[in-house]
Design a protein around this motif. Sequence first.
Motif, PDB file in Angstrom:
ATOM      1  N   LEU A  45       0.861  -1.181   0.000  1.00 35.07           N
ATOM      2  CA  LEU A  45       0.000   0.000   0.000  1.00 35.07           C
ATOM      3  C   LEU A  45       0.898   1.232   0.000  1.00 35.07           C
ATOM      4  O   LEU A  45       1.458   1.612   1.023  1.00 35.07           O
ATOM      5  CB  LEU A  45      -0.913   0.002   1.234  1.00 35.07           C
ATOM      6  N   LEU A 100      -4.767  -6.581   1.621  1.00 37.82           N
ATOM      7  CA  LEU A 100      -5.520  -5.482   1.017  1.00 37.82           C
ATOM      8  C   LEU A 100      -6.822  -5.985   0.419  1.00 37.82           C
ATOM      9  O   LEU A 100      -6.915  -7.103  -0.099  1.00 37.82           O
ATOM     10  CB  LEU A 100      -4.684  -4.810  -0.077  1.00 37.82           C
ATOM     11  N   ARG A 105      -7.733   1.006  -2.372  1.00 38.74           N
ATOM     12  CA  ARG A 105      -7.555  -0.218  -1.593  1.00 38.74           C
ATOM     13  C   ARG A 105      -7.386   0.128  -0.124  1.00 38.74           C
ATOM     14  O   ARG A 105      -6.841   1.172   0.228  1.00 38.74           O
ATOM     15  CB  ARG A 105      -6.352  -1.025  -2.095  1.00 38.74           C
ATOM     16  N   GLU A 142      -6.227  -1.340   3.811  1.00 36.53           N
ATOM     17  CA  GLU A 142      -5.421  -2.311   4.545  1.00 36.53           C
ATOM     18  C   GLU A 142      -6.269  -2.968   5.636  1.00 36.53           C
ATOM     19  O   GLU A 142      -6.926  -2.276   6.413  1.00 36.53           O
ATOM     20  CB  GLU A 142      -4.225  -1.589   5.166  1.00 36.53           C
TER      21      GLU A 142
END
Length: 502
Positions: free
Chosen positions: A121, A342, A380, A382
């Motif tokens: 990420l 993710l 996206r 986490e």
Amino acid sequence: MKNAIASAWNRLSPRHKFWIMAAMIALISAMAGYGLSQIGEENLESNDANADTATECEDVLYWYDPMVPGQHFDEPGKSPFMDMELVPKCAGEEATAEVRIDPGLVQNFAIRTAEAEYGILDSEITATGVLAYNERDVSIVQPRAGGYVQRTYGRAPDDVIERGAPLADILVPEWGGAQQEYLAVLESGDEELAQAMRERMRLLGMSPGLISSVGRSRQQRSTITVTAPIGGAITSLYVRPGMTVVAGQTLAEITGFSPIWLEAAVPETQAANVRVGQPVSATLTAFPEDRFSGSIIAILPSAQDASRTITVRAQLPNASGRLKPGMFAQVSLTPDTRRALLVPSEAVIRTGRRNIVMVRQDEGGFMPAEVRIGREAGGRTEVLAGLTVGEQIVTSGQFLLDSEASLSGLNVRPIEQAGDAGPTDDELTTFSATGTVQAIANGSVTLRHGRVPRLDWPAMTMSFRTRSAAQLRGLEEGDRVRFTFSQQEAGPRIETIVRTGQ
């Protein structure tokens, strides 16, 4: 017969017709009331039968409100949420663990899924900032002896001067007598007495250079030139020609701006993603085609109440002096990249109390699961806990499934029932670099390392955590090392480290 009835009706007097009509209306009303009472009794009997049937449970688990199925009650009664009676949940009517949808209808409902997978990420924090003087590079100019200001060299506040530039000439009358006595002692050849005189002159505020100059030239010098100890801008100036000054009086304040400070306002929601030593880059409206790089040197301890931001202080090189305090800047901070589990951000249902995703079980089966989420970037999010790698989650149509799960009274899978979302040590991605040991502390080492192309890191000095103190055994400050590290939630961690050549 109809004609006979009509003829008989016509022969009746109006009074008789009135009484006959009243009797017929009374008869019809009585018959209608009887019919309605019979229907009401039948409905009551039917409702009672249905109620008896509804409460015929061999074992009632709990009572609940169908509109709030997650709240259970030990006794029947009125719902505290809606104007309705609580409904019993029988032992044989327990809710299923998932929402079932005909596989043929999944496509019609536009339900799409995606797989939870490990990835990097790489988010970027954008903030606004303002350039400021380097408050760590400040010098207060004071005379070492009192006297009279003879010259100020035309200085003014905000003038930029170099180190050693003259600020003022001060005549110190008491130096004249001391220097005259010193010259007389030198003529006598008494070195011990001369040394005592030099010490007296030093205590009067004369510099060693001035004392040596008087001894060599055999001439008195009662005027001292006060110079700038550092280069920078004159932020305060309190000296004017003809003034009388005393020892220790502030004549000027000089502040440097090379390197210059950049103070950026970062949202407090991103406070966990910034750290000292982290690289930053900035663009300025004055130089739109240039990009200036630096690193964070401090995170100020208080947040701004009005804007809910924290102030991050970075340092930018400014050898040419192009960057001026007060200039506005757009700042980009790149948080530490780390390997994480993710999922698409659209898959997360944020209820306010918790975060939920819909997990696909099998063909047509879906189960709500609670997750704990972290950072979000690039569409996206986490996932810190609540999911395992490879699980299929719903990215479109999840709100429909969540509503069905709520109405069906499904229990949400708690976080602790899911597997570990973090990668194992064998799955860690490591990065290599070379550098020089700057400091060794308990559980960490500070390294000045070169570029790390895989992370797009420039050369910088930063701290790394270690697995154990044994990793640093035998290393000293100044050692050149080759090391590998991994990105962790708490920051980069040294995996291996050896001296160069070993």
